[in-house]
Design a protein around this motif. Structure first.
Motif, short mmCIF file in Angstrom:
data_model
loop_
_atom_site.label_atom_id
_atom_site.label_comp_id
_atom_site.label_asym_id
_atom_site.label_seq_id
_atom_site.Cartn_x
_atom_site.Cartn_y
_atom_site.Cartn_z
N CYS A 18 0.87 -1.18 0.00
CA CYS A 18 0.14 -0.01 -0.12
C CYS A 18 0.73 1.33 -0.11
O CYS A 18 0.21 2.33 -0.18
N HIS A 19 2.07 1.23 0.40
CA HIS A 19 3.07 2.24 0.40
C HIS A 19 2.48 3.37 1.45
O HIS A 19 2.73 4.58 1.54
N GLU A 20 1.77 2.99 2.57
CA GLU A 20 1.48 3.73 3.63
C GLU A 20 1.97 3.46 5.03
O GLU A 20 2.76 4.24 5.51
N GLY A 21 2.06 2.06 5.39
CA GLY A 21 2.33 1.64 6.63
C GLY A 21 3.81 1.58 6.60
O GLY A 21 4.73 1.27 5.53
N CYS A 42 1.44 -4.86 7.98
CA CYS A 42 1.27 -3.35 7.75
C CYS A 42 0.06 -2.93 8.55
O CYS A 42 -1.03 -3.62 8.71
N ALA A 43 0.17 -1.65 9.26
CA ALA A 43 -0.79 -1.20 10.08
C ALA A 43 -2.02 -0.61 9.36
O ALA A 43 -3.09 -0.44 9.82
N VAL A 44 -1.75 -0.32 8.02
CA VAL A 44 -2.66 0.21 7.11
C VAL A 44 -3.56 -0.83 6.30
O VAL A 44 -4.70 -0.84 6.31
N CYS A 45 -2.75 -1.80 5.74
CA CYS A 45 -3.62 -2.41 5.10
C CYS A 45 -3.55 -4.18 5.23
O CYS A 45 -4.29 -4.91 4.86
N GLY A 46 -2.55 -4.43 6.32
CA GLY A 46 -2.74 -5.98 6.92
C GLY A 46 -1.81 -6.83 6.14
O GLY A 46 -1.64 -7.97 6.33
N GLN A 47 -1.09 -6.08 5.11
CA GLN A 47 -0.34 -7.05 4.35
C GLN A 47 0.80 -7.78 5.29
O GLN A 47 1.52 -6.93 6.14
N SER A 48 1.11 -9.04 5.59
CA SER A 48 1.86 -9.81 6.13
C SER A 48 3.44 -9.41 5.53
O SER A 48 3.78 -9.33 4.19
N PHE A 49 4.33 -8.98 6.34
CA PHE A 49 5.65 -8.76 6.11
C PHE A 49 6.67 -9.88 6.29
O PHE A 49 7.70 -9.79 6.11
N GLU A 50 6.14 -11.09 6.71
CA GLU A 50 6.69 -12.32 6.53
C GLU A 50 5.77 -13.46 6.25
O GLU A 50 5.27 -14.32 6.69
#
Length: 125
Positions: A18-21, A42-50
């Motif tokens: 999302c380029h936000e969090g 991600c705090a904004v979109c919930g994308q898992s970083f792992e």
């Protein structure tokens, strides 16, 4: 630099989706107690970083390429153009590699996840 560009996410510590969090917990790579701490999602979109266990093993190769690029660049600048003695060059190179380790670590992880996660902006309201 605008959102939607992978470089934006890599350079500004942002979520690749999302380029936000924020990707890492701290903004500075040189906070030695927290330089390696990432958000789980991600705090904004919930994308898992792992996305899966061991996902960032591949970022070791990216980090290695950064080290090689740094060594070659500094050797050409200092050793060849300025004609500094190789031993003196090594005395300066080794501390610079140690100092740049947290920076290369974080940069390599952001590059690696950006290879696999595509940017998708939120729909306009």
């Amino acid at each position: 630099m605008r959102k939607g560009n992978k470089l934006y996410s890599i350079l500004f510590n942002k979520c690749p989706y999302c380029h936000e969090g924020d990707f890492f917990v701290t903004k500075s790579a040189f906070n030695l107690k927290k330089f390696d701490q990432m958000h789980k999602n991600c705090a904004v979109c919930g994308q898992s970083f792992e996305p899966e266990p061991g996902f960032y093993t591949g970022s070791l190769y990216v980090s290695y390429s950064f080290y090689v690029a740094w060594i070659i660049t500094t050797f050409v600048l200092v050793g060849v153009l300025l004609e500094v003695d190789v031993i003196a060059y090594l005395w300066g190179l080794i501390p610079s590699l140690i100092i740049l380790t947290p920076f290369f670590f974080r940069l390599a992880r952001r590059v690696w996840i950006n290879i696999f996660v595509k940017y998708r902006p939120f729909p306009e309201k």
